[in-house]
Design a protein around this motif. Structure first.
Motif, PDB file in Angstrom:
ATOM      1  N   PHE A   4      60.004  74.226  61.828  1.00 26.56           N
ATOM      2  CA  PHE A   4      60.145  75.518  61.157  1.00 26.56           C
ATOM      3  C   PHE A   4      61.358  75.525  60.230  1.00 26.56           C
ATOM      4  O   PHE A   4      61.330  76.147  59.172  1.00 26.56           O
ATOM      5  N   TYR A  22      57.726  79.114  69.657  1.00 25.82           N
ATOM      6  CA  TYR A  22      57.007  78.159  68.807  1.00 25.82           C
ATOM      7  C   TYR A  22      57.910  76.989  68.480  1.00 25.82           C
ATOM      8  O   TYR A  22      59.049  77.170  68.067  1.00 25.82           O
ATOM      9  N   THR A  24      56.613  73.918  66.612  1.00 25.74           N
ATOM     10  CA  THR A  24      56.279  73.373  65.296  1.00 25.74           C
ATOM     11  C   THR A  24      55.293  74.300  64.589  1.00 25.74           C
ATOM     12  O   THR A  24      54.480  74.965  65.242  1.00 25.74           O
ATOM     13  N   PRO A  25      55.383  74.333  63.275  1.00 25.31           N
ATOM     14  CA  PRO A  25      54.426  75.173  62.539  1.00 25.31           C
ATOM     15  C   PRO A  25      53.008  74.596  62.634  1.00 25.31           C
ATOM     16  O   PRO A  25      52.843  73.382  62.727  1.00 25.31           O
ATOM     17  N   THR A  26      52.053  75.465  62.616  1.00 22.82           N
ATOM     18  CA  THR A  26      50.650  75.011  62.602  1.00 22.82           C
ATOM     19  C   THR A  26      50.313  74.595  61.161  1.00 22.82           C
ATOM     20  O   THR A  26      51.053  74.944  60.224  1.00 22.82           O
ATOM     21  N   GLN A  29      50.457  77.294  58.606  1.00 26.18           N
ATOM     22  CA  GLN A  29      51.838  77.740  58.368  1.00 26.18           C
ATOM     23  C   GLN A  29      52.585  76.723  57.501  1.00 26.18           C
ATOM     24  O   GLN A  29      53.294  77.094  56.567  1.00 26.18           O
ATOM     25  N   GLN A  47      40.822  80.461  60.163  1.00 25.26           N
ATOM     26  CA  GLN A  47      40.379  81.571  60.997  1.00 25.26           C
ATOM     27  C   GLN A  47      41.367  81.875  62.111  1.00 25.26           C
ATOM     28  O   GLN A  47      42.374  81.190  62.270  1.00 25.26           O
ATOM     29  N   THR A  48      41.043  82.914  62.830  1.00 27.36           N
ATOM     30  CA  THR A  48      41.899  83.350  63.935  1.00 27.36           C
ATOM     31  C   THR A  48      42.150  82.203  64.901  1.00 27.36           C
ATOM     32  O   THR A  48      41.261  81.398  65.151  1.00 27.36           O
ATOM     33  N   GLY A  49      43.372  82.163  65.394  1.00 27.59           N
ATOM     34  CA  GLY A  49      43.700  81.122  66.366  1.00 27.59           C
ATOM     35  C   GLY A  49      44.432  79.963  65.720  1.00 27.59           C
ATOM     36  O   GLY A  49      44.936  79.071  66.407  1.00 27.59           O
ATOM     37  N   THR A  50      44.504  79.976  64.386  1.00 26.60           N
ATOM     38  CA  THR A  50      45.154  78.868  63.686  1.00 26.60           C
ATOM     39  C   THR A  50      46.625  79.187  63.398  1.00 26.60           C
ATOM     40  O   THR A  50      47.338  78.362  62.838  1.00 26.60           O
ATOM     41  N   GLY A  51      47.061  80.383  63.732  1.00 24.93           N
ATOM     42  CA  GLY A  51      48.436  80.791  63.427  1.00 24.93           C
ATOM     43  C   GLY A  51      48.552  81.409  62.050  1.00 24.93           C
ATOM     44  O   GLY A  51      49.632  81.508  61.474  1.00 24.93           O
ATOM     45  N   LYS A  52      47.425  81.876  61.508  1.00 27.03           N
ATOM     46  CA  LYS A  52      47.440  82.384  60.128  1.00 27.03           C
ATOM     47  C   LYS A  52      48.267  83.659  59.971  1.00 27.03           C
ATOM     48  O   LYS A  52      48.837  83.895  58.917  1.00 27.03           O
ATOM     49  N   THR A  53      48.341  84.479  61.022  1.00 28.21           N
ATOM     50  CA  THR A  53      49.101  85.735  60.877  1.00 28.21           C
ATOM     51  C   THR A  53      50.573  85.430  60.587  1.00 28.21           C
ATOM     52  O   THR A  53      51.173  86.012  59.689  1.00 28.21           O
ATOM     53  N   ALA A  54      51.123  84.497  61.353  1.00 26.14           N
ATOM     54  CA  ALA A  54      52.527  84.135  61.101  1.00 26.14           C
ATOM     55  C   ALA A  54      52.678  83.468  59.742  1.00 26.14           C
ATOM     56  O   ALA A  54      53.746  83.550  59.126  1.00 26.14           O
ATOM     57  N   TYR A  96      58.435  89.055  64.825  1.00 20.91           N
ATOM     58  CA  TYR A  96      59.171  88.139  63.942  1.00 20.91           C
ATOM     59  C   TYR A  96      60.282  88.824  63.147  1.00 20.91           C
ATOM     60  O   TYR A  96      61.145  88.151  62.601  1.00 20.91           O
ATOM     61  N   ASP A 317      43.835  88.582  69.573  1.00 19.94           N
ATOM     62  CA  ASP A 317      44.575  87.499  70.201  1.00 19.94           C
ATOM     63  C   ASP A 317      44.872  87.900  71.641  1.00 19.94           C
ATOM     64  O   ASP A 317      45.732  88.732  71.886  1.00 19.94           O
TER      65      ASP A 317
END
Ligand code: AMP
Length: 561
Positions: A4, A22, A24-26, A29, A47-54, A96, A317
């Motif tokens: 990060f 967290y 490491t970044p996905t 990210q 899609q959801t679950g990949t860490g896209k919101t962050a 965050y 989530d």
């Protein structure tokens, strides 16, 4: 390996990320954050679950940490298709941005206009909204969008499914031309491609491999069974569900149980509750505060079983779900991947159980070809059998109006109880009926032949006919049904959507013959809900959840809020 701290994030944001645990970044990210921080438009295909919101909240917080909000002019805007997703994004901001001073407002149905108006009046850095609600506020003159510097469109493909694209296009026209756009979609349908070509400027395209495979941490099981009778299919499916859950024992800490239709979400939740299980439904017809309460209860463990429709559970989530149960095989293969992806997260083990009946075969084939695997067939925890006390369905039934009449007639027969009745007491008990009448024709349809209904167990007023003198005409002693050659149908099985439809897909339902709406007497609150006697049009409305704008979204029922 990228960390990060390689992503140029503000130290206060880095601190919050570390506190979130967290390391490491996905990939999304890693790709999106640096580009966003440079001020570029981003097209994230994830899609959801990949860490896209962050991947959009983290750079937004860093950028918004500089500068101040002005009254009624939010500095950034995040558009989400559903209230739950919007609320989830808001929670992400809280997590965050906890070391950064930022203000936010949430414009979704079920949250009071007044409170949010007051926040917006003061000025917010982040406005998170569903499109319909946002436009409502805008039209009421409560909001100016000319101060928006960053605009996020989250889950654009869901917006498309829900008919929000015209709203999105309109909102794009209301924000400054110079804004930065961060746009996320799980898929790139032609319509989404058109929107991105029109409204994004030379975006950094970050694509995370589409999730077409299921995770190794999920143990999948398929429970294939054939209901013994078509009119018992739904009841036996619920019984199979309970048996499947019980068979998991302690390992089943909690579960999300997916149904294809809202009406079944309610029925299944009620049925589980009736059998002593801690279950609650979640679907678009429940009001917002109810849905939030249910989700919170499921997250904190006070609710063990969440019975959900795809739309209501989409994008949510919920970590640490031990089991996912597909009460219905989803008719869209991708939904299977999404549903079972709710378990086995973050390296934890998960179990996904799918109930399937013969009519699900084509959907199973599509799922297995998408996932490039065969879902392991498991031993059944319960064998469907004729356990119901319902009488078999008669083939002789014709109209709804007729349904009640034979009951009354059969009662009159009881009151004129004949030797015949007394000679056949065995047929008076439900058990006797089960052994007596039903046969399975191999297509799940029970048959009752011979025109005999459930005989009276001798109730009534005895054998004497009062008021006729010594003479009683012969026809009086005959039941109407015998005269018509039809059965006396007291205690006939309840039909309606129960009849084989519970496992059918919306498409199949649309093709199915119209079930009759029948009046119910003394219906069991679960096994024979009024809802079950739904008409085809009710059913179609439910199935609309799959494809059309739904009341789960803010464009419809939220507007009324
Ligand atoms: P999302 O795709 O945004 O719905 O995120 C899915 C889940 O991944 C959420 O529970 C996040 O808290 C979590 N998450 C996001 N980024 C990371 C990360 N870098 N490492 C571990 N978990 C993460």
């Amino acid at each position: 390996m990228t960390t990060f701290s390689d992503l140029n994030l503000n130290p206060k944001v880095l601190k919050a990320v570390a506190e979130a645990g967290y390391e490491t970044p996905t990939p999304i990210q890693e790709g999106a954050i640096p580009a966003a921080l440079e001020g570029r438009d981003v097209l994230g295909i994830a899609q959801t679950g990949t860490g896209k919101t962050a991947s959009f909240t983290l750079p937004m917080i860093c950028m918004l940490a500089r500068g101040r909000a002005r009254a009624r002019m939010p500095r950034s805007l995040v558009l989400c298709p559903t209230r739950e997703l919007a609320a989830q994004v808001a929670e992400n901001f809280d997590t965050y941005a906890k070391h950064v001073k930022l203000t936010k407002a949430l414009l979704i149905g079920g949250v009071s206009f007044k409170e949010q108006d007051a926040l917006i009046d003061k000025g917010v850095d982040v406005l998170i909204a569903t499109p319909g609600r946002l436009l409502d506020h805008f039209e009421r003159g409560k909001l100016l969008l000319t101060g928006v510097q960053i605009m996020v469109v989250d889950e654009a493909d869901r917006m498309l499914d829900m008919g929000f694209i015209p709203d999105i296009e309109r909102i794009f026209g209301l924000v400054p031309f110079t804004r930065q756009t961060l746009f996320f979609s799980a898929t790139m349908a032609p319509e989404i491609e058109r929107i991105t070509n029109t409204f994004l400027s030379n975006p950094a395209r970050v694509e995370v491999a589409r999730q077409a495979t299921t995770s190794d941490t999920i143990e999948q099981r398929l429970l294939e069974f054939k209901p013994t009778r078509r009119d018992m299919a739904a009841k036996q499916k619920r019984e199979m569900l309970r048996a499947a859950i019980k068979a998991e024992g302690e390992a089943c800490k909690n579960a999300i149980i997916f149904c294809n239709r809202k009406v079944d979400v309610d029925i299944v939740a009620k049925s589980l509750k009736k059998h002593g299980m801690n279950a609650e439904p979640i679907h678009g017809d429940l009001d917002q505060s109810h849905r939030m309460r249910t989700l919170d209860g499921f997250r904190d463990g006070t609710i063990q079983f969440l019975v959900a429709s795809d739309v209501a559970a989409r994008g949510l989530d919920i970590p640490a779900v031990s089991h996912v149960v597909n009460y219905d095989v989803p008719s869209h293969a991708e939904d299977y991947i999404h549903r079972i992806g709710r378990t086995g997260r973050a390296g934890l083990k998960g179990v996904a159980i799918t109930l399937a009946v013969p009519s699900d075969e084509k959907y199973l084939t599509a799922i297995e070809s998408l996932a490039e695997m065969t879902i392991p067939r498991a031993e059944l925890p319960w064998t469907p059998e004729e356990t119901s006390s319902r009488r078999p369905k008669s083939d002789d039934r014709d109209t709804d109006a007729d349904d009640d009449k034979p009951k009354r007639r059969s009662r009159s027969r009881r009151s004129t109880s004949t030797d015949d009745d007394q000679a056949t007491p065995a047929t008076a008990t439900p058990e006797a009926q089960e052994t007596d009448a039903p046969t399975n024709d191999g297509q799940g349809r029970g048959r009752s032949r011979g025109g005999r209904g459930r005989a009276s167990s001798g109730g009534g007023r005895g054998n004497t006919v009062v008021g006729m003198g010594d003479h009683m005409p012969d026809f009086i002693a005959l039941s109407f049904d015998e005269r018509r050659g039809g059965p006396a149908r007291e205690d006939e099985p309840e039909t309606g959507v129960d009849e084989g439809s519970a496992s059918e897909t919306p498409e199949a339902e649309a093709e199915a013959p119209k079930p009759k709406r029948r009046r119910r007497k003394k219906a069991d609150p679960v096994e024979a809900q009024p809802d079950e006697a739904t008409t085809v049009s009710d059913t179609e409305q439910e199935s609309g959840e799959q494809t059309a704008p739904t009341d789960d979204v803010d464009g419809s029922n939220e507007d009324a809020a």
